[in-house]
Scaffold this motif. Structure first.
Motif, PDB file in Angstrom:
ATOM      1  N   LEU A  10       0.662  -1.300   0.098  1.00 32.01           N
ATOM      2  CA  LEU A  10      -0.001   0.198   0.096  1.00 32.01           C
ATOM      3  C   LEU A  10       0.687   1.138   0.268  1.00 32.01           C
ATOM      4  CD1 LEU A  10      -2.886   1.704   0.207  1.00 32.01           C
ATOM      5  CD2 LEU A  10      -2.973   0.877   2.526  1.00 32.01           C
ATOM      6  N   ALA A  11       1.561   1.469   0.669  1.00 34.96           N
ATOM      7  CA  ALA A  11       3.404   2.983   0.482  1.00 34.96           C
ATOM      8  C   ALA A  11       3.456   2.557  -0.515  1.00 34.96           C
ATOM      9  CB  ALA A  11       4.226   2.326   1.690  1.00 34.96           C
ATOM     10  N   ALA A  12       3.769   1.555  -1.088  1.00 39.60           N
ATOM     11  CA  ALA A  12       4.505   1.810  -2.670  1.00 39.60           C
ATOM     12  C   ALA A  12       3.158   2.109  -3.492  1.00 39.60           C
ATOM     13  CB  ALA A  12       4.680   0.262  -3.361  1.00 39.60           C
ATOM     14  N   GLN A  13       2.152   1.865  -3.438  1.00 37.99           N
ATOM     15  CA  GLN A  13       1.063   2.805  -4.447  1.00 37.99           C
ATOM     16  C   GLN A  13       0.834   4.378  -3.897  1.00 37.99           C
ATOM     17  OE1 GLN A  13      -2.505   0.070  -3.487  1.00 37.99           O
ATOM     18  NE2 GLN A  13      -1.750  -1.143  -5.063  1.00 37.99           N
ATOM     19  N   VAL A  14       0.787   4.739  -2.712  1.00 34.45           N
ATOM     20  CA  VAL A  14       0.419   5.815  -2.246  1.00 34.45           C
ATOM     21  C   VAL A  14       2.028   6.412  -2.905  1.00 34.45           C
ATOM     22  CG1 VAL A  14       0.869   7.486  -0.520  1.00 34.45           C
ATOM     23  CG2 VAL A  14      -0.727   5.139  -0.619  1.00 34.45           C
ATOM     24  N   LYS A  15       2.829   5.962  -3.441  1.00 28.05           N
ATOM     25  CA  LYS A  15       3.985   6.876  -3.977  1.00 28.05           C
ATOM     26  C   LYS A  15       3.548   6.875  -5.308  1.00 28.05           C
ATOM     27  CE  LYS A  15       7.609   4.435  -1.494  1.00 28.05           C
ATOM     28  NZ  LYS A  15       8.759   3.728  -1.503  1.00 28.05           N
ATOM     29  N   ALA A  16       3.358   5.709  -5.810  1.00 29.20           N
ATOM     30  CA  ALA A  16       3.189   5.817  -7.524  1.00 29.20           C
ATOM     31  C   ALA A  16       1.931   6.454  -7.424  1.00 29.20           C
ATOM     32  CB  ALA A  16       2.740   5.442  -7.960  1.00 29.20           C
ATOM     33  N   ASP A  17       0.589   6.477  -6.370  1.00 29.77           N
ATOM     34  CA  ASP A  17       0.664   8.016  -7.188  1.00 29.77           C
ATOM     35  C   ASP A  17      -0.105   9.288  -7.155  1.00 29.77           C
ATOM     36  OD1 ASP A  17      -1.917   5.515  -7.573  1.00 29.77           O
ATOM     37  OD2 ASP A  17      -2.684   5.535  -6.043  1.00 29.77           O
ATOM     38  N   ASP A  18       0.727   9.206  -6.796  1.00 27.92           N
ATOM     39  CA  ASP A  18       1.233  10.878  -5.862  1.00 27.92           C
ATOM     40  C   ASP A  18       1.644  11.665  -7.722  1.00 27.92           C
ATOM     41  OD1 ASP A  18       2.243  13.167  -4.275  1.00 27.92           O
ATOM     42  OD2 ASP A  18       4.028  13.078  -5.252  1.00 27.92           O
ATOM     43  N   ALA A  19       1.676  10.728  -8.466  1.00 28.28           N
ATOM     44  CA  ALA A  19       2.232  11.383 -10.005  1.00 28.28           C
ATOM     45  C   ALA A  19       0.891  12.126 -10.868  1.00 28.28           C
ATOM     46  CB  ALA A  19       3.085  10.624 -11.026  1.00 28.28           C
ATOM     47  N   ALA A  20      -0.666  11.151 -10.284  1.00 27.51           N
ATOM     48  CA  ALA A  20      -1.853  12.125 -10.552  1.00 27.51           C
ATOM     49  C   ALA A  20      -2.034  13.295 -10.306  1.00 27.51           C
ATOM     50  CB  ALA A  20      -2.614  10.912  -9.947  1.00 27.51           C
ATOM     51  N   ALA A  62      -6.309  29.520  -6.602  1.00 26.52           N
ATOM     52  CA  ALA A  62      -5.986  28.864  -7.329  1.00 26.52           C
ATOM     53  C   ALA A  62      -5.480  28.197  -7.010  1.00 26.52           C
ATOM     54  CB  ALA A  62      -7.337  28.893  -8.456  1.00 26.52           C
ATOM     55  N   LEU A  63      -4.097  28.839  -8.627  1.00 26.19           N
ATOM     56  CA  LEU A  63      -2.455  28.926  -8.578  1.00 26.19           C
ATOM     57  C   LEU A  63      -1.791  29.053  -7.691  1.00 26.19           C
ATOM     58  CD1 LEU A  63      -1.433  28.770 -11.524  1.00 26.19           C
ATOM     59  CD2 LEU A  63      -0.375  30.921 -10.703  1.00 26.19           C
ATOM     60  N   LYS A  64      -2.138  29.371  -6.680  1.00 24.56           N
ATOM     61  CA  LYS A  64      -1.163  29.508  -5.649  1.00 24.56           C
ATOM     62  C   LYS A  64      -1.749  27.678  -4.492  1.00 24.56           C
ATOM     63  CE  LYS A  64      -0.305  33.689  -4.799  1.00 24.56           C
ATOM     64  NZ  LYS A  64       0.258  34.919  -3.554  1.00 24.56           N
ATOM     65  N   ILE A  65      -3.497  27.604  -5.030  1.00 29.09           N
ATOM     66  CA  ILE A  65      -3.813  26.597  -4.337  1.00 29.09           C
ATOM     67  C   ILE A  65      -3.029  25.682  -4.442  1.00 29.09           C
ATOM     68  CG2 ILE A  65      -5.500  25.370  -3.417  1.00 29.09           C
ATOM     69  CD1 ILE A  65      -6.878  28.398  -2.820  1.00 29.09           C
ATOM     70  N   ALA A  66      -3.139  24.651  -5.912  1.00 30.48           N
ATOM     71  CA  ALA A  66      -2.349  23.723  -7.009  1.00 30.48           C
ATOM     72  C   ALA A  66      -1.463  23.131  -6.111  1.00 30.48           C
ATOM     73  CB  ALA A  66      -2.682  24.417  -7.901  1.00 30.48           C
ATOM     74  N   SER A  67      -0.344  24.314  -5.921  1.00 25.42           N
ATOM     75  CA  SER A  67       1.119  24.430  -5.451  1.00 25.42           C
ATOM     76  C   SER A  67       1.405  24.111  -4.352  1.00 25.42           C
ATOM     77  CB  SER A  67       1.649  25.570  -5.897  1.00 25.42           C
ATOM     78  OG  SER A  67       2.922  25.642  -4.859  1.00 25.42           O
ATOM     79  N   VAL A  68       0.289  24.207  -3.092  1.00 24.72           N
ATOM     80  CA  VAL A  68       0.328  24.067  -2.160  1.00 24.72           C
ATOM     81  C   VAL A  68      -0.147  22.416  -2.020  1.00 24.72           C
ATOM     82  CG1 VAL A  68      -0.585  24.799   0.314  1.00 24.72           C
ATOM     83  CG2 VAL A  68      -0.154  26.087  -0.724  1.00 24.72           C
ATOM     84  N   VAL A  69      -1.809  22.387  -2.344  1.00 25.68           N
ATOM     85  CA  VAL A  69      -2.171  20.891  -2.043  1.00 25.68           C
ATOM     86  C   VAL A  69      -1.049  19.644  -3.113  1.00 25.68           C
ATOM     87  CG1 VAL A  69      -3.541  19.704  -2.945  1.00 25.68           C
ATOM     88  CG2 VAL A  69      -4.174  21.679  -2.660  1.00 25.68           C
ATOM     89  N   GLU A  70      -0.125  20.910  -3.950  1.00 31.14           N
ATOM     90  CA  GLU A  70       1.174  19.397  -4.754  1.00 31.14           C
ATOM     91  C   GLU A  70       2.065  18.984  -4.018  1.00 31.14           C
ATOM     92  OE1 GLU A  70       5.020  18.204  -6.109  1.00 31.14           O
ATOM     93  OE2 GLU A  70       4.450  20.430  -4.925  1.00 31.14           O
ATOM     94  N   ARG A  71       2.682  20.657  -2.673  1.00 34.70           N
ATOM     95  CA  ARG A  71       3.090  20.232  -1.452  1.00 34.70           C
ATOM     96  C   ARG A  71       2.525  18.930  -0.801  1.00 34.70           C
ATOM     97  NH1 ARG A  71       7.239  18.797  -1.283  1.00 34.70           N
ATOM     98  NH2 ARG A  71       7.862  19.881   0.891  1.00 34.70           N
ATOM     99  N   ILE A  72       1.839  18.932  -0.218  1.00 38.96           N
ATOM    100  CA  ILE A  72       0.379  17.983   1.019  1.00 38.96           C
ATOM    101  C   ILE A  72       0.954  16.663   0.230  1.00 38.96           C
ATOM    102  CG2 ILE A  72      -1.808  17.270   1.853  1.00 38.96           C
ATOM    103  CD1 ILE A  72      -1.958  20.353   2.058  1.00 38.96           C
ATOM    104  N   GLY A  73       0.469  16.867  -1.393  1.00 37.57           N
ATOM    105  CA  GLY A  73       0.614  14.419  -1.686  1.00 37.57           C
ATOM    106  C   GLY A  73       1.838  14.665  -1.485  1.00 37.57           C
ATOM    107  N   ASP A  74       3.102  15.657  -1.264  1.00 36.82           N
ATOM    108  CA  ASP A  74       4.414  14.914  -1.128  1.00 36.82           C
ATOM    109  C   ASP A  74       4.722  14.463  -0.017  1.00 36.82           C
ATOM    110  OD1 ASP A  74       5.318  15.418  -3.596  1.00 36.82           O
ATOM    111  OD2 ASP A  74       5.999  17.494  -3.492  1.00 36.82           O
ATOM    112  N   TYR A  75       4.117  15.344   1.083  1.00 36.17           N
ATOM    113  CA  TYR A  75       3.896  15.033   2.681  1.00 36.17           C
ATOM    114  C   TYR A  75       3.696  13.317   2.893  1.00 36.17           C
ATOM    115  CZ  TYR A  75       5.984  19.428   3.664  1.00 36.17           C
ATOM    116  OH  TYR A  75       6.827  20.742   3.685  1.00 36.17           O
ATOM    117  N   ALA A  76       2.514  13.313   2.207  1.00 36.79           N
ATOM    118  CA  ALA A  76       1.647  12.192   2.111  1.00 36.79           C
ATOM    119  C   ALA A  76       2.438  10.708   1.207  1.00 36.79           C
ATOM    120  CB  ALA A  76       0.322  12.130   1.705  1.00 36.79           C
ATOM    121  N   LYS A  77       3.402  11.540   0.572  1.00 36.06           N
ATOM    122  CA  LYS A  77       4.363  10.610  -0.237  1.00 36.06           C
ATOM    123  C   LYS A  77       6.148  10.026   0.978  1.00 36.06           C
ATOM    124  CE  LYS A  77       6.776  11.830  -3.480  1.00 36.06           C
ATOM    125  NZ  LYS A  77       7.065  12.298  -4.945  1.00 36.06           N
ATOM    126  N   ASN A  78       6.234  11.087   1.983  1.00 39.04           N
ATOM    127  CA  ASN A  78       7.130  11.580   2.197  1.00 39.04           C
ATOM    128  C   ASN A  78       6.625  10.318   3.414  1.00 39.04           C
ATOM    129  OD1 ASN A  78       8.602  12.928   0.759  1.00 39.04           O
ATOM    130  ND2 ASN A  78       8.212  14.229   2.394  1.00 39.04           N
TER     131      ASN A  78
END
Length: 230
Positions: free
Chosen positions: A45-55, A87-103
């Protein structure tokens, strides 16, 4: 703007909000699944979370292209321009949130490797509660963005203080456990990073709340700037 232009602009804004909502849903899901993988020691499951971050990264790029197109073709002003920029700034922040989940997901195999001697880290059971709190903040702040709800944004900022307190409590618990169980030092160190990642997710949700509030009102959230509640 004439009627045709207004309708086209409204459609573009609706698409922009939809993309942000989609990103947020993926980020929320990533947090939940990363914490589940941590709790269960589920490396698949951890590997799936990492892979799905690309979406999430793909949608962020779509948001950037659409926002630039809206600004170039529609020349929005005042409230409309603030929403597009937010919206432009929020998208960048949400991407970082996804990175933290991946980490967080990346640390699952490392923690499991340290568990080969059968030592169980008891405090690991309290981290999912912090994960749920952080995920709820992400959910609530993106709902606030979709609804242009300034008051909901304020509530998210206040929630960040509770999450910080939760982090402080977990930090003390983990350090105490590590001192009392020296064999777990490596594993607990990874859990401390997990807790910090969740705390940073809360900080980012608070940053998004600031953007939502500004987009809706044109003013800053006073209590977050001076550190005192309203």
């Amino acid at each position: 703007m004439n009627e045709h232009t207004v309708k086209a602009f409204d459609a573009d804004i609706g698409e922009l909000r939809g993309l942000i909502s989609q990103m947020g849903g993926l980020a929320e899901d990533a947090i939940a699944r990363a914490m589940l993988a941590l709790q269960r020691g589920d490396q698949v499951l951890a590997a799936q979370v990492k892979a799905d971050d690309a979406a999430i990264d793909v949608i962020e790029a779509q948001v950037e292209r659409l926002a630039v197109r809206i600004i170039a073709l529609r020349a929005p002003l005042a409230n409309d321009l603030r929403e597009v920029v937010a919206a432009l700034k929020i998208a960048s922040v949400v991407e970082r949130i996804g990175d933290y989940a991946k980490n967080i997901a990346k640390r699952v195999p490392m923690i499991e490797e340290g568990s080969q001697d059968g030592t169980r880290i008891e405090p690991i059971s309290i981290l999912p509660a912090m994960g749920r709190m952080a995920s709820s903040m992400v959910h609530d702040v993106l709902d606030a963005f979709a609804a242009r709800d300034a008051e909901a944004a304020v509530r998210v900022c206040r929630s960040d203080t509770a999450l910080d307190d939760f982090y402080d409590s977990i930090f003390r618990t983990l350090v105490t456990f590590m001192v009392e169980n020296p064999r777990t030092i490596s594993q607990v160190a990874h859990l401390l990073f997990v807790a910090k990642n969740l705390e940073r997710i809360g900080d980012h949700a608070g940053n998004v709340a600031e953007m939502v509030y500004f987009a809706a009102t044109g003013t800053q959230i006073a209590e977050r700037l001076n550190g005192t509640p309203a």
